[in-house]
Design an enzyme around this catalytic site. Structure first.
Site, mmCIF file in Angstrom:
data_model
loop_
_atom_site.group_PDB
_atom_site.id
_atom_site.type_symbol
_atom_site.label_atom_id
_atom_site.label_comp_id
_atom_site.label_asym_id
_atom_site.label_seq_id
_atom_site.Cartn_x
_atom_site.Cartn_y
_atom_site.Cartn_z
ATOM 1 N N ASN A 1 -15.770 -4.401 -4.152
ATOM 2 C CA ASN A 1 -15.166 -3.206 -4.741
ATOM 3 C C ASN A 1 -13.702 -3.447 -5.048
ATOM 4 O OD1 ASN A 1 -13.158 -1.222 -3.178
ATOM 5 N ND2 ASN A 1 -14.328 -2.387 -1.657
ATOM 6 N N PHE B 1 -8.040 2.815 -3.933
ATOM 7 C CA PHE B 1 -7.624 4.079 -3.297
ATOM 8 C C PHE B 1 -7.747 5.276 -4.253
ATOM 9 C CE2 PHE B 1 -4.350 1.892 -0.224
ATOM 10 C CZ PHE B 1 -5.401 1.412 0.546
ATOM 11 N N SER C 1 -5.877 -3.303 2.215
ATOM 12 C CA SER C 1 -6.735 -3.239 1.035
ATOM 13 C C SER C 1 -6.272 -4.303 0.049
ATOM 14 C CB SER C 1 -6.658 -1.876 0.369
ATOM 15 O OG SER C 1 -7.252 -1.968 -0.922
ATOM 16 N N ASN D 1 -6.862 -4.122 -3.069
ATOM 17 C CA ASN D 1 -6.923 -3.527 -4.407
ATOM 18 C C ASN D 1 -5.715 -2.688 -4.790
ATOM 19 O OD1 ASN D 1 -9.552 -4.627 -4.743
ATOM 20 N ND2 ASN D 1 -10.344 -2.996 -3.419
ATOM 21 N N THR D 2 -4.682 -2.722 -3.963
ATOM 22 C CA THR D 2 -3.411 -2.077 -4.311
ATOM 23 C C THR D 2 -2.376 -3.180 -4.320
ATOM 24 O OG1 THR D 2 -4.043 0.057 -3.358
ATOM 25 C CG2 THR D 2 -1.680 -0.388 -3.506
ATOM 26 N N LYS E 1 -4.845 -1.481 10.488
ATOM 27 C CA LYS E 1 -6.030 -2.176 9.954
ATOM 28 C C LYS E 1 -5.616 -3.404 9.166
ATOM 29 C CE LYS E 1 -10.361 -1.432 7.517
ATOM 30 N NZ LYS E 1 -11.298 -0.410 7.038
ATOM 31 N N ASN F 1 -10.656 -5.547 7.225
ATOM 32 C CA ASN F 1 -10.934 -5.003 5.890
ATOM 33 C C ASN F 1 -11.822 -6.004 5.129
ATOM 34 O OD1 ASN F 1 -10.586 -3.440 3.443
ATOM 35 N ND2 ASN F 1 -8.713 -2.640 4.372
HETATM 36 C C1 LIG Z 1 -16.543 0.510 -1.485
HETATM 37 C C2 LIG Z 1 -15.615 0.280 -0.327
HETATM 38 C C3 LIG Z 1 -14.430 1.028 -0.222
HETATM 39 C C4 LIG Z 1 -13.561 0.838 0.858
HETATM 40 N N1 LIG Z 1 -12.450 1.602 0.955
HETATM 41 C C5 LIG Z 1 -11.646 1.472 2.044
HETATM 42 C C6 LIG Z 1 -10.515 2.312 2.214
HETATM 43 O O1 LIG Z 1 -10.251 3.215 1.416
HETATM 44 N N2 LIG Z 1 -9.742 2.117 3.316
HETATM 45 C C7 LIG Z 1 -10.021 1.158 4.250
HETATM 46 O O2 LIG Z 1 -9.284 1.043 5.240
HETATM 47 N N3 LIG Z 1 -11.091 0.352 4.115
HETATM 48 C C8 LIG Z 1 -11.899 0.483 3.045
HETATM 49 N N4 LIG Z 1 -12.997 -0.324 2.925
HETATM 50 C C9 LIG Z 1 -13.249 -1.396 3.924
HETATM 51 C C10 LIG Z 1 -14.265 -0.986 4.999
HETATM 52 O O3 LIG Z 1 -13.771 0.090 5.764
HETATM 53 C C11 LIG Z 1 -14.553 -2.194 5.932
HETATM 54 O O4 LIG Z 1 -13.361 -2.539 6.601
HETATM 55 C C12 LIG Z 1 -15.079 -3.414 5.202
HETATM 56 O O5 LIG Z 1 -15.951 -3.032 4.156
HETATM 57 C C13 LIG Z 1 -15.821 -4.372 6.127
HETATM 58 O O6 LIG Z 1 -16.899 -3.728 6.783
HETATM 59 P P1 LIG Z 1 -18.440 -3.778 6.261
HETATM 60 O O7 LIG Z 1 -18.788 -5.227 6.069
HETATM 61 O O8 LIG Z 1 -19.226 -3.088 7.344
HETATM 62 O O9 LIG Z 1 -18.471 -3.028 4.969
HETATM 63 C C14 LIG Z 1 -13.884 -0.148 1.841
HETATM 64 C C15 LIG Z 1 -15.062 -0.896 1.732
HETATM 65 C C16 LIG Z 1 -15.926 -0.680 0.669
HETATM 66 C C17 LIG Z 1 -17.195 -1.507 0.584
#
Ligand SMILES: Cc1cc2nc3c(=O)[nH]c(=O)nc-3n(C[C@H](O)[C@H](O)[C@H](O)COP(=O)(O)O)c2cc1C
Length: 359
Positions: free
Chosen positions: A117, A121, A191, A193-194, A233, A262
């Site tokens: 992704n 934000f 993140s 993406n910022t 985080k 993350n």
């Molecule tokens: C579509 C998407 C959006 C995410 N948005 C955020 C976010 O806004 N803030 C954040 O701290 N982590 C965000 N994450 C990261 C997740 O919270 C997590 O740390 C990461 O995906 C690893 O865990 P997973 O393998 O269980 O998905 C996002 C992940 C995904 C897939």
């Protein structure tokens, strides 16, 4: 994403996976928002596993939480509470509403139980977020009997248009807003993406940011007569020496915990697959090894007492146990919920309860 009882998620998944990922996500969140606190919530509700653990002064009802980013605007807190999570983290919220990056910006890599992704934000801003948080009823609903309610984490970030040198202003504005409503607050500096956000993880920038946040927390704790734990985080794309510097900086500024990790920028685990070269953060099974490595490096650097929330690549009960074995105290899931559905929450929580009883 789950909308149906655990056993039926196998049927719902092909339907949801027929849509573009972001559309499927929106449909699901709309469904959850409409049905939470109604009799229809029984379609996804599950009894919460009781496995209390105290961390950072908070009593977590069990060790499995929802990771940030799934419910960015805090619309579905009660629905996730009903699924049996011990804690739910919503956000990332930024001071002002912002649209995020151009679409498409979310991709499935089903061969590897993964997502990429680059949402950036996208969210409705702090005021709308707080209005939704205040509407949530989970603290009043309880969870049956006299059991403690699930915990709520509020995850904060910066607007894309705020220059990185002014990032601290955005974090402080968000901290002021979310503080009275949070069981814990997460400072998201990881993140991908910022633009430049991850530079906040480097020595001097992190020192300055956490110094300002710790000072503001002190004032907020006096004003609210409550010291809300702060978690930071971090990314999986850090080497051992960077992890060690971060660990020392967190402790120096009195942070209460760390969330690792993350999404990753690495692509080796998905090379050659459709969508593998899309820009953004990779999550799910391919981030597991790097996340577990960072968790164990953090544990080595921080010692036994410092809270670590492990996240990244938990797709099964065994993955949750491996995260604990790496050094986490509790875990979170995001991508696992997309691929396995809500059954994963109870499965993982039960496995962690059993491994505790066996220990
Ligand atoms: C579509 C998407 C959006 C995410 N948005 C955020 C976010 O806004 N803030 C954040 O701290 N982590 C965000 N994450 C990261 C997740 O919270 C997590 O740390 C990461 O995906 C690893 O865990 P997973 O393998 O269980 O998905 C996002 C992940 C995904 C897939």
């Amino acid at each position: 994403m789950p909308l149906l009882p655990s056993s039926l998620y196998g049927l719902a998944r092909p339907f949801l996976f027929g849509f573009d990922p972001e559309h499927a996500h929106e449909l699901t969140l709309d469904g959850l928002a409409r049905t939470q606190n109604t009799p229809l919530a029984c379609a996804y509700a599950a009894p919460r596993v009781d496995d209390p653990v105290t961390l950072a002064g908070l009593e977590f009802p069990n060790r499995v939480g929802l990771a940030a980013g799934l419910d960015k605007n805090a619309r579905c807190i009660d629905a996730f509470a009903a699924m049996g999570f011990g804690f739910v983290e919503v956000g990332t919220v930024t001071p002002k509403a912002q649209p995020g990056n151009p679409k498409p910006r979310m991709f499935r890599l089903p061969e590897r139980d993964a997502l990429i992704n680059r949402l950036g934000f996208n969210n409705e801003g702090l005021d709308a977020f707080l209005a939704n948080v205040q509407k949530a009823r989970f603290r009043r609903n309880g969870s049956g009997g006299n059991r403690k309610p699930m915990l709520l984490g509020l995850n904060i970030g910066k607007n894309a248009t705020t220059p990185i040198e002014r990032a601290v202003d955005d974090y402080l504005a968000c901290l002021d807003g979310v503080y009275p409503h949070a069981d814990y607050v997460t400072i998201n500096i990881s993140s991908p993406n910022t633009a430049n956000l991850r530079t906040l993880q480097s020595d001097e920038a992190l020192d300055a940011l956490l110094g300002a946040i710790a000072e503001r927390r002190h004032a907020l704790a006096e004003r609210n007569r409550r010291r809300v734990p702060l978690f930071v985080k971090i990314a999986p794309d850090l080497d051992e020496s960077q992890v060690a510097v971060i660990a020392a900086t967190l402790q120096r500024h009195g942070m209460d915990g760390v969330i690792a990790t993350n999404t990753t920028l690495a692509r080796d685990a998905v090379a050659g697959l459709p969508h593998a070269s899309e820009a953004g953060g990779l999550s799910g099974a391919p981030v597991r090894a790097a996340s577990n490595r960072v968790v164990s490096q953090l544990r080595a650097a921080l010692g036994p007492g410092f809270p670590i929330i492990g996240v990244g690549g938990i797709l099964s009960a065994a993955d949750a146990k491996a995260k604990m074995a790496a050094g986490a105290d509790v875990v979170q899931i995001y991508t696992g919920l997309i691929y396995r559905g809500p059954a994963l929450v109870r499965e993982a929580a039960q496995a962690l309860l059993q491994s505790r009883s066996a220990a």
